[in-house]
Scaffold this motif. Structure first.
Motif, PDB file in Angstrom:
ATOM      1  N   CYS A  22     -22.059  24.100 -13.857  1.00 39.69           N
ATOM      2  CA  CYS A  22     -21.123  24.936 -13.109  1.00 39.69           C
ATOM      3  C   CYS A  22     -19.721  24.364 -13.335  1.00 39.69           C
ATOM      4  CB  CYS A  22     -21.493  25.048 -11.632  1.00 39.69           C
ATOM      5  SG  CYS A  22     -21.329  23.547 -10.657  1.00 39.69           S
TER       6      CYS A  22
ATOM      7  N   ARG B 231     -23.258  24.247  -6.899  1.00 40.03           N
ATOM      8  CA  ARG B 231     -24.366  24.997  -7.505  1.00 40.03           C
ATOM      9  C   ARG B 231     -25.234  24.146  -8.433  1.00 40.03           C
ATOM     10  NH1 ARG B 231     -20.800  29.706  -9.869  1.00 40.03           N
ATOM     11  NH2 ARG B 231     -19.378  27.938  -9.995  1.00 40.03           N
TER      12      ARG B 231
ATOM     13  N   THR C 297     -27.148  21.355  -6.692  1.00 39.07           N
ATOM     14  CA  THR C 297     -28.229  21.928  -5.895  1.00 39.07           C
ATOM     15  C   THR C 297     -29.420  22.239  -6.800  1.00 39.07           C
ATOM     16  OG1 THR C 297     -26.728  22.866  -4.234  1.00 39.07           O
ATOM     17  CG2 THR C 297     -28.922  23.864  -4.412  1.00 39.07           C
TER      18      THR C 297
ATOM     19  N   MET D 254     -23.992  28.839 -14.573  1.00 39.08           N
ATOM     20  CA  MET D 254     -23.927  29.688 -13.387  1.00 39.08           C
ATOM     21  C   MET D 254     -23.159  30.984 -13.627  1.00 39.08           C
ATOM     22  SD  MET D 254     -25.742  28.050 -11.242  1.00 39.08           S
ATOM     23  CE  MET D 254     -26.560  26.489 -11.515  1.00 39.08           C
TER      24      MET D 254
ATOM     25  N   ILE E 274     -24.598  33.416 -10.974  1.00 39.89           N
ATOM     26  CA  ILE E 274     -24.532  33.016  -9.566  1.00 39.89           C
ATOM     27  C   ILE E 274     -23.079  32.654  -9.257  1.00 39.89           C
ATOM     28  CG2 ILE E 274     -25.301  31.373  -7.815  1.00 39.89           C
ATOM     29  CD1 ILE E 274     -27.903  31.045  -9.429  1.00 39.89           C
TER      30      ILE E 274
ATOM     31  N   ASP F 163     -19.612  31.448  -7.209  1.00 38.59           N
ATOM     32  CA  ASP F 163     -19.293  30.223  -6.473  1.00 38.59           C
ATOM     33  C   ASP F 163     -19.090  30.551  -4.991  1.00 38.59           C
ATOM     34  OD1 ASP F 163     -18.733  27.603  -5.957  1.00 38.59           O
ATOM     35  OD2 ASP F 163     -16.766  27.590  -6.905  1.00 38.59           O
TER      36      ASP F 163
ATOM     37  N   TYR G 164     -21.502  29.540  -2.509  1.00 39.16           N
ATOM     38  CA  TYR G 164     -22.503  28.809  -1.736  1.00 39.16           C
ATOM     39  C   TYR G 164     -22.116  27.346  -1.574  1.00 39.16           C
ATOM     40  CZ  TYR G 164     -25.119  32.937  -3.087  1.00 39.16           C
ATOM     41  OH  TYR G 164     -25.503  34.234  -3.295  1.00 39.16           O
TER      42      TYR G 164
ATOM     43  N   LEU H 284     -28.824  29.926  -1.751  1.00 39.17           N
ATOM     44  CA  LEU H 284     -28.639  29.465  -3.132  1.00 39.17           C
ATOM     45  C   LEU H 284     -29.953  28.931  -3.693  1.00 39.17           C
ATOM     46  CD1 LEU H 284     -26.976  28.727  -5.644  1.00 39.17           C
ATOM     47  CD2 LEU H 284     -26.245  26.650  -4.443  1.00 39.17           C
TER      48      LEU H 284
END
Length: 107
Positions: A8, A14, A17, A57, A83, A85, A87, A94
């Motif tokens: 990311c 992200r 995680t 991401m 996905i 940004d 979260y 997420l």
């Protein structure tokens, strides 16, 4: 054993995680990195060359990866998870999204 890299921008929300969630899998090795200049774990040629699959991401991450690390990308499959940004680190939503999107590529 497959080597999986999550990417990311900042490597703070992200991708760390994703690394945490999938680090429990016994049949893969995972790492994460960021594309920006001020990250704790920057994306490097060594990490790119190490990876069998690279999950980015956003499309912008894929573009940076392909531009800056083209020589190291010879074998890795690059997959954009789309996905945004939006979260926090270890956000349950997420995690749910990551598990749903990444799992289909890991078998």
């Amino acid at each position: 054993m497959k080597n999986i890299l999550f990417v990311c921008s900042q490597n703070r929300l992200r991708s760390p995680t994703a690394e945490q969630v999938f680090s429990k899998s016994r049949d893969i090795e995972v790492a994460s990195a960021g594309t920006n200049h001020d990250v704790d774990t920057p994306l490097t040629h060594q990490l790119v060359a190490w990876a069998d699959i690279i999950f980015v991401m956003e499309k912008a991450h894929r573009a940076k990866l392909q531009k800056k690390f083209k020589m190291s990308l010879k074998q890795a499959r690059v997959i954009c998870l789309d996905i945004p940004d939006d979260y926090e680190f270890m956000d349950p939503e997420l995690i749910r999204i990551l598990e749903a999107k990444v799992s289909r590529y890991l078998g």
